[in-house]
Design a protein around this motif. Structure first.
Motif, PDB file in Angstrom:
ATOM      1  N   LEU A 280       0.845  -1.182   0.000  1.00 32.03           N
ATOM      2  CA  LEU A 280       0.000   0.000   0.000  1.00 32.03           C
ATOM      3  C   LEU A 280       0.878   1.228   0.000  1.00 32.03           C
ATOM      4  N   THR A 281       0.422   2.240  -0.711  1.00 33.10           N
ATOM      5  CA  THR A 281       1.234   3.440  -0.828  1.00 33.10           C
ATOM      6  C   THR A 281       0.610   4.566  -0.033  1.00 33.10           C
ATOM      7  N   LEU A 282       1.475   5.189   0.736  1.00 34.22           N
ATOM      8  CA  LEU A 282       1.047   6.270   1.596  1.00 34.22           C
ATOM      9  C   LEU A 282       0.937   7.565   0.795  1.00 34.22           C
ATOM     10  N   MET A 283      -0.019   8.372   1.172  1.00 41.92           N
ATOM     11  CA  MET A 283      -0.038   9.753   0.707  1.00 41.92           C
ATOM     12  C   MET A 283       0.235  10.595   1.946  1.00 41.92           C
ATOM     13  N   SER A 284       1.298  11.338   1.912  1.00 44.65           N
ATOM     14  CA  SER A 284       1.783  12.010   3.120  1.00 44.65           C
ATOM     15  C   SER A 284       0.707  12.736   3.912  1.00 44.65           C
ATOM     16  N   GLU A 285       0.849  12.628   5.229  1.00 50.21           N
ATOM     17  CA  GLU A 285      -0.023  13.359   6.142  1.00 50.21           C
ATOM     18  C   GLU A 285       0.033  14.867   5.895  1.00 50.21           C
ATOM     19  N   SER A 286       1.163  15.322   5.349  1.00 54.16           N
ATOM     20  CA  SER A 286       1.288  16.762   5.107  1.00 54.16           C
ATOM     21  C   SER A 286       0.179  17.249   4.179  1.00 54.16           C
ATOM     22  N   LEU A 287      -0.384  16.346   3.384  1.00 53.74           N
ATOM     23  CA  LEU A 287      -1.473  16.737   2.479  1.00 53.74           C
ATOM     24  C   LEU A 287      -2.675  17.247   3.251  1.00 53.74           C
ATOM     25  N   ARG A 288      -2.777  16.804   4.521  1.00 51.62           N
ATOM     26  CA  ARG A 288      -3.919  17.242   5.323  1.00 51.62           C
ATOM     27  C   ARG A 288      -3.779  18.701   5.775  1.00 51.62           C
ATOM     28  N   ASN A 289      -2.604  19.308   5.514  1.00 48.36           N
ATOM     29  CA  ASN A 289      -2.465  20.743   5.726  1.00 48.36           C
ATOM     30  C   ASN A 289      -3.431  21.505   4.828  1.00 48.36           C
ATOM     31  N   ASP A 290      -3.566  21.023   3.598  1.00 44.55           N
ATOM     32  CA  ASP A 290      -4.366  21.738   2.610  1.00 44.55           C
ATOM     33  C   ASP A 290      -5.554  20.949   2.087  1.00 44.55           C
ATOM     34  N   GLY A 291      -5.552  19.646   2.308  1.00 43.14           N
ATOM     35  CA  GLY A 291      -6.655  18.825   1.816  1.00 43.14           C
ATOM     36  C   GLY A 291      -7.749  18.721   2.867  1.00 43.14           C
ATOM     37  N   ARG A 292      -8.989  18.627   2.416  1.00 42.26           N
ATOM     38  CA  ARG A 292     -10.110  18.457   3.346  1.00 42.26           C
ATOM     39  C   ARG A 292     -10.707  17.075   3.151  1.00 42.26           C
ATOM     40  N   VAL A 293     -10.889  16.383   4.265  1.00 43.36           N
ATOM     41  CA  VAL A 293     -11.390  15.014   4.205  1.00 43.36           C
ATOM     42  C   VAL A 293     -12.913  15.030   4.285  1.00 43.36           C
ATOM     43  N   TRP A 294     -13.558  14.323   3.354  1.00 42.61           N
ATOM     44  CA  TRP A 294     -15.016  14.243   3.438  1.00 42.61           C
ATOM     45  C   TRP A 294     -15.571  12.975   2.803  1.00 42.61           C
ATOM     46  N   VAL A 295     -16.824  12.679   3.151  1.00 44.33           N
ATOM     47  CA  VAL A 295     -17.600  11.632   2.478  1.00 44.33           C
ATOM     48  C   VAL A 295     -18.995  12.205   2.251  1.00 44.33           C
ATOM     49  N   PRO A 296     -19.800  11.567   1.385  1.00 43.82           N
ATOM     50  CA  PRO A 296     -21.176  12.043   1.215  1.00 43.82           C
ATOM     51  C   PRO A 296     -21.958  11.847   2.519  1.00 43.82           C
ATOM     52  N   LYS A 297     -22.912  12.733   2.750  1.00 39.22           N
ATOM     53  CA  LYS A 297     -23.739  12.572   3.950  1.00 39.22           C
ATOM     54  C   LYS A 297     -24.650  11.357   3.820  1.00 39.22           C
ATOM     55  N   GLN A 298     -25.012  11.095   2.568  1.00 35.07           N
ATOM     56  CA  GLN A 298     -25.980  10.041   2.325  1.00 35.07           C
ATOM     57  C   GLN A 298     -25.276   8.701   2.134  1.00 35.07           C
ATOM     58  N   LYS A 299     -25.878   7.649   2.642  1.00 42.14           N
ATOM     59  CA  LYS A 299     -25.340   6.299   2.444  1.00 42.14           C
ATOM     60  C   LYS A 299     -25.383   5.910   0.970  1.00 42.14           C
ATOM     61  N   GLY A 300     -24.391   5.197   0.506  1.00 39.62           N
ATOM     62  CA  GLY A 300     -24.415   4.627  -0.840  1.00 39.62           C
ATOM     63  C   GLY A 300     -24.562   5.656  -1.960  1.00 39.62           C
ATOM     64  N   ASP A 301     -24.114   6.874  -1.703  1.00 37.03           N
ATOM     65  CA  ASP A 301     -24.203   7.930  -2.729  1.00 37.03           C
ATOM     66  C   ASP A 301     -23.165   7.654  -3.813  1.00 37.03           C
ATOM     67  N   LYS A 302     -23.605   7.265  -5.013  1.00 43.70           N
ATOM     68  CA  LYS A 302     -22.660   6.845  -6.051  1.00 43.70           C
ATOM     69  C   LYS A 302     -22.318   7.962  -7.034  1.00 43.70           C
ATOM     70  N   ARG A 303     -22.791   9.178  -6.765  1.00 42.85           N
ATOM     71  CA  ARG A 303     -22.482  10.288  -7.676  1.00 42.85           C
ATOM     72  C   ARG A 303     -20.980  10.576  -7.675  1.00 42.85           C
ATOM     73  N   LEU A 304     -20.504  11.158  -8.755  1.00 42.41           N
ATOM     74  CA  LEU A 304     -19.099  11.577  -8.796  1.00 42.41           C
ATOM     75  C   LEU A 304     -18.902  12.698  -7.769  1.00 42.41           C
ATOM     76  N   PRO A 305     -17.690  12.822  -7.226  1.00 40.70           N
ATOM     77  CA  PRO A 305     -17.501  13.821  -6.160  1.00 40.70           C
ATOM     78  C   PRO A 305     -17.907  15.227  -6.573  1.00 40.70           C
ATOM     79  N   GLY A 306     -17.625  15.582  -7.802  1.00 43.78           N
ATOM     80  CA  GLY A 306     -17.944  16.935  -8.265  1.00 43.78           C
ATOM     81  C   GLY A 306     -19.430  17.197  -8.329  1.00 43.78           C
ATOM     82  N   GLU A 307     -20.220  16.129  -8.406  1.00 41.67           N
ATOM     83  CA  GLU A 307     -21.672  16.290  -8.528  1.00 41.67           C
ATOM     84  C   GLU A 307     -22.365  16.383  -7.170  1.00 41.67           C
TER      85      GLU A 307
END
Lengths: 638, 257
Positions: A280-307
């Motif tokens: 497994l390949t790590l993506m540095s924790e430093s990315l969390r300086n500028d990246g925001r972690v999220w998931v859809p509020k709704q269960k099983g939401d299969k839309r593309l992230p941009g939608e």
């Protein structure tokens, strides 16, 4: 067994200075009469071997790769912490100390951690002087960024390749000593046995991985810097060659193994895609300086992230931990990701993933700034997933990453076996139940550059010069014979399953039963599954080829045989520790909002396990953790 | 997808080698090239044959351990990508893929796709370091380094020491590798005191190891997984000639340099 941590008396900030002033020294003209073996050439091993050689000791340095520069420290991305306070943001040695103790969920030794914070500043100076090209401000001074579990910017970095640059610094220092004849280098050589003479570690048995020749090396002291044991889980962010054989052999020769169940799961790795996956390949924790972690509020939401509109996204780290937000420590972020995926809100094909989104940062800072900070990480993400993270959010998921547990060591970094020193990830000493980001590089280099070179003298001064055994002493001959027999045994089984079959199965058992969440039931189940798998391994493994040349299947077989024993110890420890702390999450013990519920009254100790025989219950020794400076508290990152 | 492989098999340096054909079936395009080799090796093992030996470790493109010439190109078809980060989607269904070791006099073969690259370590031993012992460093901010210098040094320092530059070069020259290290250290104020000595010693060692001469064809940069620029070779040449022709008196006790 009585474990004496030999922590100096006196006020915490003065312990190390006092200790340095009181331990024994070896005079310069005697140093060249001592021989020291250093196994492993990562940050800890390379820095130790170089520093010891600079002092005048004769050093033999061993590594399994073709060059010391390949050691897996090279893959560390984000940075290295140091209490420099260059940012004028309120950092101090005490704050770094406290953040590390708290991040470790109050399961590490105060004195060791304080020393680590003290020498952190020297590390940066040393690395700069070696020519490590740290990131700089336009004025020419060193730049910093933030990492998880801290509210100050104290992380020094060289793009997303900090580990590589620090390792090259240590490697170059080591190469300088090789050139000067002070270090003898043994690449492609694997340590297969620790040799103990009259109760002291006095040498090792190794196998030349190219010719297959098994031979012995004696020394006045042995230093293990062989890294952690997370490859026991099969899939991890480790290098494929990283293994636990050196520390496991030492354990079986009497060194105690501390807190084996403290294994860290890193929250931001690229998700698993298929059964063929090898790492497994790590993506540095430093990315969390500028990246925001999220998931859809709704269960099983299969839309593309941009939608998915802003209002239908759950930035769950920011929601649950408003003051640390996306920079909550690793154990907490990993568990939070698991929770949302368990709720059916995970993203990607497998549903085992969350988004790490840079859209806001790109809008705020511009794409060039983001590229400057993280280009190599975005490139790597693209190579692996074929997705452009500048345009669409990264998908990430937790993965096995680091072993906080390891061989028990005292304040001098010496194990309970006199003459055996253990440094870097291979020991247990500084990170408690959870390591903070950018602290592994700090610890490896602290141990190698600034701690071991002092403390090893205290032991050597008690050993007469010229008293080391010869490499053909009976103890060595016997260890060689055992090694050869073991190799022959592995080659002679000729069963029907490959080494990888067993390793994958072991990894599956551990991940399911002793992974991000553990229960008494799951652990007890693992304790029946692992010995059964081990028995089958010794009856049914197929190791092709011979022992007389380069045989990668044989190398792996020996390592997996050790994992099959180590896994059992790991589970014993997890079962015994009937509390939740840091990365060790026992579902039975959680607060109302799903955080770790420690039990300080009963478990504020280091569990140091003693080998009693394969398949037999190991003996538990306890080193109580005494806090003089810090008040034990429920961790809060809210 | 299915692919056919022609893999160089050679038991050891003293025995003759040859291409051997294998088939890799039902390969997922998202598999890495090395994971595909893992699958082939598992299959070979199950059939009682010896698997293909190949070097690899981090599998994330940073340790420099993986090698292989794939379809005539060191590290395969993708630009600025190491073998371990090459994915099967870069090949097409039914393709025949030729896999060979890095070939150079200074990189003697060990087995199959595994070669000995310790010559690189010896070049570094000759001068690829700053002579500063642990404990003797001034404060990290005591010497300011202009950002462009630090950035350029970092570009050079990104070299992973894999040896693809040597494998790609018709002369098996190691100039890009050596130039990257010389430039990294010579660009920084910390590396300046040993600037001349470093470049002379490293170039001498490079020649002694049997690497060939540089004719600036640029094949090294083209295959470098980190995209190390050919400009560093020009910089090293400047440093080299500068050091070679440096006039003036030398200190009396300079014999060792």
């Amino acid at each position: 067994m009585k474990l004496d941590a030999r922590i100096p008396s006196g006020p915490l900030p003065q312990k190390w200075d006092k200790h340095k002033a009181s331990i024994k020294l070896v005079n310069p003209s005697n140093k060249r009469k001592y021989e020291i073996i250093v196994v492993g050439t990562g940050l800890a091993g390379a820095s130790a071997a170089a520093s010891l050689a600079e002092l005048g000791y004769n050093v033999k340095s061993f590594c399994i790769q073709d060059s010391p520069r390949r050691a897996h420290s090279v893959a560390a991305q984000g940075g290295i912490n140091a209490a420099k306070n260059y940012q004028n943001d309120g950092d101090s040695v005490f704050r770094l100390f406290y953040d590390t103790i708290k991040g470790g969920d109050f399961r590490s030794r105060e004195a060791n951690v304080h020393r680590l914070a003290e020498v952190s500043v020297n590390i940066i100076d040393q690395c700069v002087a070696q020519g490590v090209p740290f990131a700089r401000e336009y004025g020419g001074s060193l730049a910093n960024r933030s990492f998880g579990g801290a509210q100050v910017s104290r992380t020094f970095y060289a793009r997303g390749q900090t580990g590589q640059q620090l390792l090259l610094g240590a490697y170059q220092a080591l190469m300088r000593q090789v050139g000067l004849g002070q270090v003898r280098l043994f690449p492609r050589t694997e340590m297969l046995e620790l040799v103990v003479v009259n109760g002291h570690a006095k040498g090792i048995v190794v196998r030349d991985m190219v010719t297959g020749k098994v031979s012995s090396h004696s020394a006045d002291a042995v230093v293990l810097a062989t890294g952690g044991y997370c490859n026991t889980y099969y899939l991890s962010t480790y290098g494929r060659g990283s293994n636990a054989t050196a520390i496991w052999r030492a354990y079986k020769k009497g060194a105690t193994f501390a807190n084996p169940c403290f294994t860290q799961i890193h929250p931001t790795c690229i998700p698993v895609t298929g059964d063929y996956q090898s790492k497994l390949t790590l993506m540095s924790e430093s990315l969390r300086n500028d990246g925001r972690v999220w998931v859809p509020k709704q269960k099983g939401d299969k839309r593309l992230p941009g939608e998915i509109p802003e209002s239908e996204r759950d930035y769950y780290l920011e929601r649950k931990y408003p003051s640390y937000g996306n920079l909550a420590p690793r154990d907490i972020s990993s568990r939070a990701a698991k929770q949302v995926c368990d709720e059916g809100r995970g993203v990607g094909e497998s549903g085992l993933g969350v988004y790490l989104d840079f859209a806001d940062a790109i809008q705020r800072l511009g794409i060039d700034k983001i590229r400057e900070r993280y280009a190599n990480l975005f490139d790597m993400y693209h190579e692996i997933t074929h997705e452009d993270a500048y345009k669409t959010p990264m998908r990430i998921f937790p993965a096995m990453h680091y072993a906080m547990g390891g061989l028990w060591v005292d304040y001098n970094l010496m194990s309970n076996l006199p003459g055996l020193f253990v440094i870097g990830e291979a020991n247990f000493s500084d990170h408690g139940a959870n390591r903070l980001g950018a602290s592994a590089l700090m610890q490896g280099l602290a141990d190698g550059y600034f701690v071991l070179p002092y403390t090893i003298g205290d032991y050597l001064a008690s050993q007469k010069t010229g008293s080391r055994p010869k490499a053909d002493a009976a103890e060595f001959k016997q260890a060689e014979q055992e090694t050869n027999e073991r190799i022959q045994k592995l080659l002679s089984i000729r069963g029907r399953k490959t080494v990888t079959d067993f390793h994958k199965e072991l990894g599956r058992i551990l991940w399911v039963h002793c992974g991000m969440a553990r229960t008494e039931k799951s652990l007890k189940e693992a304790l029946t599954l692992i010995p059964a798998l081990r028995d089958e391994f010794w009856k049914n493994v197929n190791v092709p080829g011979t022992g007389e040349d380069l045989n990668q299947s044989l190398e792996r077989a020996g390592r997996v045989a050790d994992y099959l024993e180590l896994a059992e110890l790991l589970v014993y420890d997890a079962l015994m520790r009937d509390e939740s702390c840091g990365c060790h999450f026992r579902e039975e013990h959680q607060t109302e909002d799903g955080e770790c519920q420690r039990n300080d009254e009963q478990y504020a100790y280091v569990a140091a396990w003693e080998f009693t025989g394969v398949g037999k219950t190991p003996t538990l020794n306890k080193e109580p953790l005494v806090y003089e400076e810090v008040h034990l508290a429920q961790r809060s990152y809210k | 997808m299915n692919v056919k492989l022609r893999v160089w098999r050679q038991k050891g340096p003293q025995t003759a080698g040859q291409f051997v054909g294998y088939e890799a079936k039902n390969i997922n395009p998202n598999m890495s090239f090395l994971e595909m080799l893992d699958v082939v090796n598992e299959d070979l093992t199950k059939r009682g044959q010896e698997p293909i030996a190949f070097d690899h470790d981090c599998r994330e493109g940073i340790c420099g351990m993986c090698s292989c010439v794939i379809n005539g190109e060191p590290h395969g078809p993708e630009y600025k990508v190491a073998t371990c980060q090459t994915y099967m989607r870069s090949f097409h269904d039914g393709e025949t893929i030729t896999v060979e070791p890095f070939r150079a006099k200074a990189f003697p073969l060990i087995k199959d796709l595994v070669v000995d690259r310790t010559a690189f370590d010896r070049v570094i031993q000759a001068g690829g370091f700053v002579s500063v012992s642990s404990g003797s460093a001034p404060d990290g901010n005591a010497i300011l380094v202009p950002k462009p210098d630090a950035d350029l040094a970092m570009d050079a320092a990104a070299c992973i020491g894999c040896g693809a530059c040597v494998a790609a070069c018709k002369n098996a020259s190691a100039m890009l590798f050596v130039a990257a290290k010389v430039s990294h250290l010579n660009l920084l104020p910390q590396g300046k005191p040993e600037k001349d000595r470093r470049v002379l010693a490293m170039v001498t060692q490079m020649d002694e190891e049997g690497f060939g001469a540089c004719t600036v064809t640029g094949s090294c940069e083209a295959v470098c997984p980190k995209g190390i620029s050919l400009n560093f070779i020009a910089k090293m040449n400047r440093d080299y000639f500068g050091a070679l022709f440096k006039a003036g008196p030398k200190p009396a006790a300079a014999a060792e340099a």
